[in-house]
Write a protein that holds these residues in place. Structure first.
Motif, short mmCIF file in Angstrom:
data_model
loop_
_atom_site.label_atom_id
_atom_site.label_comp_id
_atom_site.label_asym_id
_atom_site.label_seq_id
_atom_site.Cartn_x
_atom_site.Cartn_y
_atom_site.Cartn_z
N LEU A 1 85.40 67.45 -57.86
CA LEU A 1 84.61 68.66 -58.04
C LEU A 1 85.13 69.72 -57.08
O LEU A 1 85.66 69.40 -56.02
CB LEU A 1 83.13 68.40 -57.73
N VAL A 2 84.97 70.98 -57.45
CA VAL A 2 85.28 72.08 -56.54
C VAL A 2 83.93 72.67 -56.13
O VAL A 2 83.19 73.18 -56.96
CB VAL A 2 86.18 73.14 -57.20
N ASN B 1 82.05 75.29 -53.66
CA ASN B 1 82.24 76.48 -52.81
C ASN B 1 83.72 76.68 -52.47
O ASN B 1 84.07 76.98 -51.33
CB ASN B 1 81.38 76.39 -51.56
N GLY B 2 84.56 76.47 -53.48
CA GLY B 2 86.00 76.72 -53.32
C GLY B 2 86.78 75.57 -52.71
O GLY B 2 87.99 75.65 -52.59
N SER C 1 87.94 71.55 -52.85
CA SER C 1 88.05 70.38 -53.70
C SER C 1 87.49 69.16 -52.97
O SER C 1 87.82 68.92 -51.81
CB SER C 1 89.51 70.14 -54.06
N CYS D 1 76.93 76.03 -61.76
CA CYS D 1 77.95 75.10 -62.25
C CYS D 1 78.75 75.79 -63.34
O CYS D 1 78.18 76.17 -64.37
CB CYS D 1 77.29 73.82 -62.77
N ASN D 2 80.03 75.96 -63.09
CA ASN D 2 80.93 76.60 -64.06
C ASN D 2 80.40 77.96 -64.51
O ASN D 2 80.49 78.32 -65.67
CB ASN D 2 81.18 75.68 -65.26
N GLY E 1 86.21 67.93 -62.55
CA GLY E 1 86.77 69.27 -62.60
C GLY E 1 85.75 70.39 -62.58
O GLY E 1 86.13 71.56 -62.55
N ASP E 2 84.45 70.05 -62.61
CA ASP E 2 83.43 71.10 -62.56
C ASP E 2 83.56 71.91 -61.27
O ASP E 2 83.93 71.39 -60.22
CB ASP E 2 82.02 70.51 -62.63
N ARG E 3 83.23 73.20 -61.38
CA ARG E 3 83.28 74.12 -60.25
C ARG E 3 81.84 74.51 -59.93
O ARG E 3 81.14 75.03 -60.79
CB ARG E 3 84.11 75.35 -60.57
N GLU F 1 79.01 76.33 -57.11
CA GLU F 1 78.69 77.16 -55.96
C GLU F 1 77.29 76.76 -55.54
O GLU F 1 76.37 76.75 -56.37
CB GLU F 1 78.73 78.65 -56.30
#
Length: 66
Positions: free
Chosen positions: A3-4, A6-7, A9, A36-37, A54-56, A58
């Motif tokens: 997962l990413v 807050n920027g 990995s 999320c995304n 792979g979800d991004r 914040e």
């Protein structure tokens, strides 16, 4: 699972829900907002929102002050 957050990995050994991730990161019980995304995840949906590789995300923690 990668997962990413807050920027940054991060790797986790198993699939997580948003609620489980919050617990894992030590944010349980804190006032937070999760995206999320690009979509806000309402607090009431944290337990049912499954994260995928792979979800991004914040995550913002509310800080009080005066």
């Amino acid at each position: 699972m990668n997962l990413v957050i807050n920027g940054e990995s991060r790797h986790f050994p198993a699939a997580l829900t948003v609620a489980a991730l919050i617990e894992e990161l030590g944010f349980a019980g804190k006032r937070i907002a999760v995206e999320c995304n690009g979509d806000i995840v309402p607090r009431g949906r944290h337990a049912e929102t499954q994260l995928a590789d792979g979800d991004r995300l914040e995550i913002v923690v509310a800080v009080g002050g005066g």
